[in-house]
Design an enzyme around this catalytic site. Structure first.
Site, PDB file in Angstrom:
ATOM      1  CG  ASN A 159      -2.357  52.200  -0.950  1.00 13.02           C
ATOM      2  OD1 ASN A 159      -2.137  51.015  -1.196  1.00 13.02           O
ATOM      3  ND2 ASN A 159      -1.565  52.929  -0.171  1.00 13.02           N
ATOM      4  CD1 TRP A 160      -8.011  48.607  -2.576  1.00 16.21           C
ATOM      5  CD2 TRP A 160      -7.929  46.410  -3.049  1.00 16.21           C
ATOM      6  NE1 TRP A 160      -9.100  48.315  -3.356  1.00 16.21           N
ATOM      7  CE2 TRP A 160      -9.076  46.970  -3.673  1.00 16.21           C
ATOM      8  CE3 TRP A 160      -7.687  45.049  -3.224  1.00 16.21           C
ATOM      9  CZ2 TRP A 160      -9.954  46.207  -4.439  1.00 16.21           C
ATOM     10  CZ3 TRP A 160      -8.564  44.290  -3.991  1.00 16.21           C
ATOM     11  CH2 TRP A 160      -9.688  44.861  -4.587  1.00 16.21           C
ATOM     12  CE  LYS A 161      -2.360  52.443   3.223  1.00 13.48           C
ATOM     13  NZ  LYS A 161      -1.958  53.279   4.328  1.00 13.48           N
TER      14      LYS A 161
ATOM     15  CG  HIS B 251       2.547  54.446   0.614  1.00 13.88           C
ATOM     16  ND1 HIS B 251       2.694  54.266   1.974  1.00 13.88           N
ATOM     17  CD2 HIS B 251       1.299  54.902   0.415  1.00 13.88           C
ATOM     18  CE1 HIS B 251       1.562  54.592   2.567  1.00 13.88           C
ATOM     19  NE2 HIS B 251       0.695  54.984   1.650  1.00 13.88           N
TER      20      HIS B 251
ATOM     21  CD  GLU C 113       1.487  52.346   4.862  1.00 16.07           C
ATOM     22  OE1 GLU C 113       1.223  51.488   3.998  1.00 16.07           O
ATOM     23  OE2 GLU C 113       0.610  53.042   5.424  1.00 16.07           O
TER      24      GLU C 113
ATOM     25  CD  GLU D 193      -0.744  58.798   0.535  1.00 14.46           C
ATOM     26  OE1 GLU D 193      -1.943  58.504   0.412  1.00 14.46           O
ATOM     27  OE2 GLU D 193       0.141  57.952   0.743  1.00 14.46           O
TER      28      GLU D 193
ATOM     29  N   GLY E 169      -3.853  56.678   7.953  1.00 16.28           N
ATOM     30  CA  GLY E 169      -4.396  55.628   8.810  1.00 16.28           C
ATOM     31  C   GLY E 169      -4.663  56.063  10.242  1.00 16.28           C
TER      32      GLY E 169
ATOM     33  N   GLY F 197      -6.681  55.083   1.344  1.00 14.98           N
ATOM     34  CA  GLY F 197      -6.296  53.815   1.952  1.00 14.98           C
ATOM     35  C   GLY F 197      -7.501  53.102   2.537  1.00 14.98           C
ATOM     36  N   GLY F 198      -7.666  53.205   3.857  1.00 17.67           N
ATOM     37  CA  GLY F 198      -8.713  52.471   4.567  1.00 17.67           C
ATOM     38  C   GLY F 198     -10.088  52.528   3.923  1.00 17.67           C
TER      39      GLY F 198
HETATM   40  P1  PGA Z   1      -5.493  56.145   4.677  1.00 15.62           P
HETATM   41  O1  PGA Z   1      -4.193  55.765   3.789  1.00 15.62           O
HETATM   42  O2  PGA Z   1      -6.526  56.682   3.722  1.00 15.62           O
HETATM   43  O3  PGA Z   1      -5.894  54.848   5.320  1.00 15.62           O
HETATM   44  O4  PGA Z   1      -5.045  57.177   5.654  1.00 15.62           O
HETATM   45  C1  PGA Z   1      -3.793  56.541   2.680  1.00 15.62           C
HETATM   46  C2  PGA Z   1      -2.547  55.954   2.082  1.00 15.62           C
HETATM   47  O5  PGA Z   1      -1.665  55.499   2.826  1.00 15.62           O
HETATM   48  O6  PGA Z   1      -2.399  55.916   0.845  1.00 15.62           O
END
Ligand code: PGA
Length: 259
Positions: free
Chosen positions: A12-14, A99, A101, A171, A177, A236-237
């Protein structure tokens, strides 16, 4: 005799990446993923403007691609929205929905997430439905209530056959994050609970991939992926660095054979 267990790792590149760095990342991921065993599925969810670039660099390979959200509508006067069929035009097969977010910053309700899941399925995308509790909710002892309600809101709108086509990602919001992943025991406990909810929907739904997300890194991936109800990760990261993402894919490969 050893048994194969399918695993799935999705990046997930966001809201990260620009043309030049994307090209390097996608090429490295495509190349590295080519050597993985067939039991490991790999995908990346990129910002929509880069779908064409992603398609041109990944087409013909084994890495799937998709987006991080889709509109609840198929077309129309919805300024700024991206519809699921538009995404499919670029060869995409995945869309994250719900998600945390988006739930937090865009006030997406459980019902809206369910409608988005339906739109994704109708267009032929695999929705990666995210659920997760906040730290406050965990400390109040309501984790199962929260994630159960989030999942049920989606399942209630789907037939058994439709529900069998989704992917679910657990999640925990407090792990995203933050560098503070859930322990493998904490994650497994919630996954087992989610598995029971999926199984209750019907036999065909029992085996949908259940991914863990939240600070998955090369050094904790294998331990997490070894848990019986963890079928891979939403990353993510660490998905922004080819080396780290591929190391996580390799951890999935190492856990895809159960002796
Ligand atoms: P993260 O994010 O690996 O940076 O914790 C995961 C996500 O939000 O999908």
């Amino acid at each position: 005799m050893s048994k194969q267990r399918a695993k799935l790792v999705i990046g997930n590149w966001k809201m990260h990446g620009r043309l030049a760095e994307n090209a390097a990342l996608l090429q490295a991921v495509a190349q590295g993923a080519a050597g993985l065993p067939a039991e490991v599925g790999v995908g990346v969810c990129v910002p929509s403007p880069y779908l064409a670039q992603t398609q041109s660099l990944l087409e013909g390979g084994r890495v799937l691609w998709g987006v991080q959200d889709v509109s609840a509508f198929t077309h129309g006067a919805y300024t700024g929205e991206v519809a699921a069929p538009m995404v499919v035009d670029f060869g995409a097969s995945l869309s994250i929905v719900g998600h945390s977010e988006r739930r937090a910053y865009h006030r997406e309700s459980a019902e809206l997430v369910a409608v988005k899941t339906q739109r994704a399925l109708e267009a032929g995308l695999t929705p990666v439905v995210c659920v997760g509790e906040t730290l406050e909710e965990r400390e109040a002892g309501s984790t199962e209530q929260v994630v159960g309600d989030q999942l049920d809101a989606v399942l209630v709108k789907l037939s058994e056959a439709e529900a069998a086509r989704i992917v679910v990602a657990y999640e925990p919001v407090w792990a995203i994050g933050t560098g503070q992943s859930a322990t493998s025991d904490q994650a497994q406990a919630v996954h087992a609970f989610l598995r029971s909810r999926l199984t209750a929907k019907g036999a065909a739904v029992a085996d949908v991939p259940l991914l863990y997300g939240g600070s998955v890194k090369p050094d904790n991936a294998e331990e997490l992926f070894r848990q019986p109800d963890i079928d891979g990760g939403l990353i993510g990261g660490a998905s922004l660095k080819a080396q780290d993402f591929l190391a996580i894919c390799k951890a999935a490969a190492a856990t895809s054979v159960v002796s």
